[in-house]
Design a protein around this motif. Structure first.
Motif, PDB file in Angstrom:
ATOM      1  N   LYS A 209       0.798  -1.220   0.000  1.00 18.05           N
ATOM      2  CA  LYS A 209       0.000   0.000   0.000  1.00 18.05           C
ATOM      3  C   LYS A 209       0.831   1.270   0.000  1.00 18.05           C
ATOM      4  CE  LYS A 209      -3.938  -2.128   2.373  1.00 18.05           C
ATOM      5  NZ  LYS A 209      -4.856  -2.049   3.547  1.00 18.05           N
ATOM      6  N   GLN A 210       2.061   1.215   0.490  1.00 18.78           N
ATOM      7  CA  GLN A 210       2.904   2.404   0.582  1.00 18.78           C
ATOM      8  C   GLN A 210       3.998   2.375  -0.487  1.00 18.78           C
ATOM      9  OE1 GLN A 210       2.089   4.904   2.559  1.00 18.78           O
ATOM     10  NE2 GLN A 210       0.374   3.663   3.301  1.00 18.78           N
ATOM     11  N   PRO A 211       4.295   3.531  -1.105  1.00 21.32           N
ATOM     12  CA  PRO A 211       5.317   3.580  -2.161  1.00 21.32           C
ATOM     13  C   PRO A 211       6.655   2.966  -1.761  1.00 21.32           C
ATOM     14  CG  PRO A 211       4.104   5.631  -2.130  1.00 21.32           C
ATOM     15  CD  PRO A 211       3.631   4.848  -0.940  1.00 21.32           C
ATOM     16  N   ASP A 212       7.077   3.195  -0.512  1.00 21.75           N
ATOM     17  CA  ASP A 212       8.363   2.642  -0.081  1.00 21.75           C
ATOM     18  C   ASP A 212       8.341   1.108  -0.107  1.00 21.75           C
ATOM     19  OD1 ASP A 212      11.064   2.934   1.233  1.00 21.75           O
ATOM     20  OD2 ASP A 212      10.027   1.753   2.749  1.00 21.75           O
ATOM     21  N   ASP A 213       7.238   0.525   0.357  1.00 18.80           N
ATOM     22  CA  ASP A 213       7.119  -0.930   0.361  1.00 18.80           C
ATOM     23  C   ASP A 213       6.997  -1.479  -1.058  1.00 18.80           C
ATOM     24  OD1 ASP A 213       7.188  -1.006   3.151  1.00 18.80           O
ATOM     25  OD2 ASP A 213       5.019  -0.736   3.303  1.00 18.80           O
ATOM     26  N   MET A 214       6.275  -0.747  -1.910  1.00 20.33           N
ATOM     27  CA  MET A 214       6.165  -1.155  -3.309  1.00 20.33           C
ATOM     28  C   MET A 214       7.540  -1.177  -3.965  1.00 20.33           C
ATOM     29  SD  MET A 214       2.974   1.261  -4.430  1.00 20.33           S
ATOM     30  CE  MET A 214       1.421   1.296  -3.534  1.00 20.33           C
ATOM     31  N   ALA A 215       8.282  -0.097  -3.744  1.00 16.56           N
ATOM     32  CA  ALA A 215       9.615   0.009  -4.339  1.00 16.56           C
ATOM     33  C   ALA A 215      10.517  -1.127  -3.881  1.00 16.56           C
ATOM     34  CB  ALA A 215      10.235   1.359  -3.986  1.00 16.56           C
ATOM     35  N   GLU A 216      10.425  -1.494  -2.620  1.00 17.68           N
ATOM     36  CA  GLU A 216      11.244  -2.576  -2.085  1.00 17.68           C
ATOM     37  C   GLU A 216      10.981  -3.894  -2.804  1.00 17.68           C
ATOM     38  OE1 GLU A 216      13.721  -3.057  -0.113  1.00 17.68           O
ATOM     39  OE2 GLU A 216      13.978  -0.972   0.447  1.00 17.68           O
ATOM     40  N   GLU A 217       9.728  -4.137  -3.144  1.00 18.64           N
ATOM     41  CA  GLU A 217       9.380  -5.367  -3.851  1.00 18.64           C
ATOM     42  C   GLU A 217      10.057  -5.420  -5.218  1.00 18.64           C
ATOM     43  OE1 GLU A 217       7.362  -8.078  -2.937  1.00 18.64           O
ATOM     44  OE2 GLU A 217       7.604  -7.200  -0.942  1.00 18.64           O
ATOM     45  N   PHE A 218      10.055  -4.279  -5.919  1.00 19.00           N
ATOM     46  CA  PHE A 218      10.699  -4.235  -7.235  1.00 19.00           C
ATOM     47  C   PHE A 218      12.220  -4.356  -7.114  1.00 19.00           C
ATOM     48  CE2 PHE A 218       6.745  -1.756  -8.288  1.00 19.00           C
ATOM     49  CZ  PHE A 218       6.233  -2.670  -9.201  1.00 19.00           C
ATOM     50  N   LEU A 219      12.784  -3.680  -6.135  1.00 18.09           N
ATOM     51  CA  LEU A 219      14.235  -3.763  -5.928  1.00 18.09           C
ATOM     52  C   LEU A 219      14.656  -5.193  -5.596  1.00 18.09           C
ATOM     53  CD1 LEU A 219      14.850  -0.507  -3.840  1.00 18.09           C
ATOM     54  CD2 LEU A 219      15.386  -0.866  -6.250  1.00 18.09           C
ATOM     55  N   ALA A 220      13.827  -5.891  -4.841  1.00 19.02           N
ATOM     56  CA  ALA A 220      14.131  -7.270  -4.478  1.00 19.02           C
ATOM     57  C   ALA A 220      14.138  -8.187  -5.698  1.00 19.02           C
ATOM     58  CB  ALA A 220      13.110  -7.780  -3.457  1.00 19.02           C
ATOM     59  N   CYS A 221      13.454  -7.764  -6.753  1.00 18.31           N
ATOM     60  CA  CYS A 221      13.439  -8.541  -7.999  1.00 18.31           C
ATOM     61  C   CYS A 221      14.622  -8.200  -8.896  1.00 18.31           C
ATOM     62  CB  CYS A 221      12.139  -8.285  -8.762  1.00 18.31           C
ATOM     63  SG  CYS A 221      10.683  -8.997  -7.973  1.00 18.31           S
ATOM     64  N   GLY A 222      15.384  -7.170  -8.520  1.00 19.58           N
ATOM     65  CA  GLY A 222      16.572  -6.839  -9.294  1.00 19.58           C
ATOM     66  C   GLY A 222      16.553  -5.515 -10.025  1.00 19.58           C
ATOM     67  N   VAL A 223      15.420  -4.791  -9.976  1.00 19.44           N
ATOM     68  CA  VAL A 223      15.386  -3.464 -10.604  1.00 19.44           C
ATOM     69  C   VAL A 223      16.400  -2.563  -9.909  1.00 19.44           C
ATOM     70  CG1 VAL A 223      13.965  -1.451 -11.131  1.00 19.44           C
ATOM     71  CG2 VAL A 223      12.936  -3.738 -11.173  1.00 19.44           C
ATOM     72  N   LYS A 224      17.163  -1.793 -10.679  1.00 21.32           N
ATOM     73  CA  LYS A 224      18.201  -0.937 -10.082  1.00 21.32           C
ATOM     74  C   LYS A 224      17.595   0.313  -9.428  1.00 21.32           C
ATOM     75  CE  LYS A 224      21.560  -3.526 -11.702  1.00 21.32           C
ATOM     76  NZ  LYS A 224      20.735  -4.477 -12.480  1.00 21.32           N
ATOM     77  N   THR A 225      16.677   0.981 -10.136  1.00 26.28           N
ATOM     78  CA  THR A 225      16.034   2.194  -9.601  1.00 26.28           C
ATOM     79  C   THR A 225      14.558   2.175  -9.975  1.00 26.28           C
ATOM     80  OG1 THR A 225      18.073   3.486  -9.824  1.00 26.28           O
ATOM     81  CG2 THR A 225      16.011   4.722  -9.592  1.00 26.28           C
ATOM     82  N   VAL A 226      13.698   2.444  -8.997  1.00 25.69           N
ATOM     83  CA  VAL A 226      12.249   2.444  -9.197  1.00 25.69           C
ATOM     84  C   VAL A 226      11.721   3.864  -9.049  1.00 25.69           C
ATOM     85  CG1 VAL A 226      10.047   1.508  -8.405  1.00 25.69           C
ATOM     86  CG2 VAL A 226      12.130   0.140  -8.186  1.00 25.69           C
ATOM     87  N   LEU A 227      10.907   4.284 -10.004  1.00 25.68           N
ATOM     88  CA  LEU A 227      10.248   5.589  -9.930  1.00 25.68           C
ATOM     89  C   LEU A 227       8.744   5.353  -9.917  1.00 25.68           C
ATOM     90  CD1 LEU A 227      12.889   5.900 -12.078  1.00 25.68           C
ATOM     91  CD2 LEU A 227      12.244   8.296 -11.754  1.00 25.68           C
ATOM     92  N   ILE A 228       8.104   5.668  -8.788  1.00 26.13           N
ATOM     93  CA  ILE A 228       6.665   5.462  -8.639  1.00 26.13           C
ATOM     94  C   ILE A 228       5.960   6.809  -8.795  1.00 26.13           C
ATOM     95  CG2 ILE A 228       4.822   4.691  -7.104  1.00 26.13           C
ATOM     96  CD1 ILE A 228       6.817   2.782  -5.823  1.00 26.13           C
ATOM     97  N   LYS A 229       5.154   6.915  -9.846  1.00 27.49           N
ATOM     98  CA  LYS A 229       4.449   8.162 -10.147  1.00 27.49           C
ATOM     99  C   LYS A 229       3.261   8.319  -9.196  1.00 27.49           C
ATOM    100  CE  LYS A 229       4.387   6.322 -14.188  1.00 27.49           C
ATOM    101  NZ  LYS A 229       4.065   5.970 -15.596  1.00 27.49           N
ATOM    102  N   CYS A 230       3.206   9.462  -8.515  1.00 29.65           N
ATOM    103  CA  CYS A 230       2.193   9.679  -7.474  1.00 29.65           C
ATOM    104  C   CYS A 230       1.268  10.847  -7.797  1.00 29.65           C
ATOM    105  CB  CYS A 230       2.878   9.918  -6.131  1.00 29.65           C
ATOM    106  SG  CYS A 230       3.997   8.609  -5.609  1.00 29.65           S
ATOM    107  N   GLY A 231       1.062  11.151  -9.077  1.00 30.89           N
ATOM    108  CA  GLY A 231       0.134  12.199  -9.465  1.00 30.89           C
ATOM    109  C   GLY A 231       0.518  13.558  -8.918  1.00 30.89           C
ATOM    110  N   ALA A 232      -0.432  14.204  -8.230  1.00 34.30           N
ATOM    111  CA  ALA A 232      -0.212  15.554  -7.714  1.00 34.30           C
ATOM    112  C   ALA A 232       0.865  15.608  -6.638  1.00 34.30           C
ATOM    113  CB  ALA A 232      -1.523  16.111  -7.152  1.00 34.30           C
TER     114      ALA A 232
END
Length: 318
Positions: A209-232
């Motif tokens: 539910k939180q961007p930080d936790d979402m990013a961690e999931e992607f990083l754990a899969c091997g993505v080097k840098t994650v950019l999560i678009k948060c609208g406004a």
């Protein structure tokens, strides 16, 4: 020779209707402010904005599949006008080029009518070159989950082909269609240097539910840098070079969010191709995303590089 940027994914036409109320189907006839036809599709949007930002002929190469019809011809003419390379565009007589109906509400939110039998969903591994051109400096897929024929293993193979030529590999994402999670595309994610994804898309595949936790999931899969678009709220970024929330452009008047994420990616890729720092790339991305929302249509908000630079100067003065 200056390195090129290759953008792969859908190229279609959009018919945009604005503004549309939720009760539109309960009425026989509904007057609206705007009905317009424009080019669309994640890849074509990114390529168009990117070509305008770079302001150089054939620095952007498009990989897509089109039908041999009037809509496909319109897209190819658009590419010629914008200076987008089309050597890797495949035309298939058996296909209809994708045409989407986009209904835009007053707040800028969108709903789509799409034809799943059109070229929109037909991009496959066979449409990609066995060897990427050596002058390809950046490869970006727009977007994961748009093309049903490109699953995790197919994406991983495409990304590996790009990496073999020394390219930086990036990808955008759209909503998953069949309940997919990060595990279903783990091998593809492991190849990515940069991933662009919005909060809703990230929540669907990570279960967080939180961007930080979402990013961690992607990083754990091997993505080097994650950019999560948060609208406004701008975007949340996590990787070795930066971590945290980066603000949106203040004073943005949102009219239509069509193509905003594609413009965000294009701004980032433009700055990345010029060797700018990650924080500068994020600034370019947020500025382009904001400009895109202030006009109706996926690519109407950004016409040239000077416009983006001026908006950043205005931002600095606030």
């Amino acid at each position: 020779m200056k390195k090129k940027i290759m953008i792969a994914g859908a190229g279609i036409l959009d018919v945009l209707v604005r503004p549309v109320e939720r009760d539109v189907f309960e009425k026989g006839s509904v007057p609206v402010e705007t009905i317009q036809i424009s080019t669309g599709g994640d890849a074509l949007n990114e390529a168009t904005v990117l070509a305008r930002l770079l302001e150089e002929e054939n620095q952007v190469e498009l990989v897509t599949v089109l039908g041999k019809d009037r809509a496909g011809g319109t897209i190819l003419e658009h590419c010629r006008k914008e200076g987008i390379g089309t050597e890797l565009v495949i035309e298939e007589a058996s296909l209809e080029t994708g045409v989407n109906i986009v209904m835009v509400e007053k707040n800028g939110s969108r709903s789509f009518f799409t034809n799943p039998r059109s070229s929109l969903r037909k991009l496959a591994l066979t449409h990609f070159p066995e060897k990427f051109p050596k002058e390809t400096g950046i490869f970006c897929l727009a977007s994961i989950f748009v093309s049903p024929k490109l699953g995790g293993s197919e994406l991983a193979e495409i990304f590996e082909r790009a990496k073999m030529q020394g390219s930086c590999v990036c990808a955008d994402m759209t909503k998953c269609k069949n309940g997919e999670t990060v595990e279903d595309i783990r091998e593809a994610l492991a190849c990515l240097d940069y991933l662009f994804v919005n909060e809703e898309e990230a929540a669907m595949v990570t279960g967080k539910k939180q961007p930080d936790d979402m990013a961690e999931e992607f990083l754990a899969c091997g993505v080097k840098t994650v950019l999560i678009k948060c609208g406004a709220r701008g975007c949340y970024v996590k990787g070795k070079e930066a971590e945290g929330q980066f603000p949106a452009v203040p004073g943005t008047r949102c009219l239509d969010t069509t193509g905003a994420g594609d413009s965000f990616a294009a701004g980032f890729l433009c700055a990345l191709s010029e060797g700018r720092s990650l924080k500068e790339c994020i600034r370019w991305a947020n500025t382009c995303g904001a400009l895109a929302t202030e006009k109706t249509g996926a690519c109407e908000g950004i016409q040239n590089r000077r416009q983006v630079l001026e908006r950043m100067k205005q931002w600095d003065r606030l």
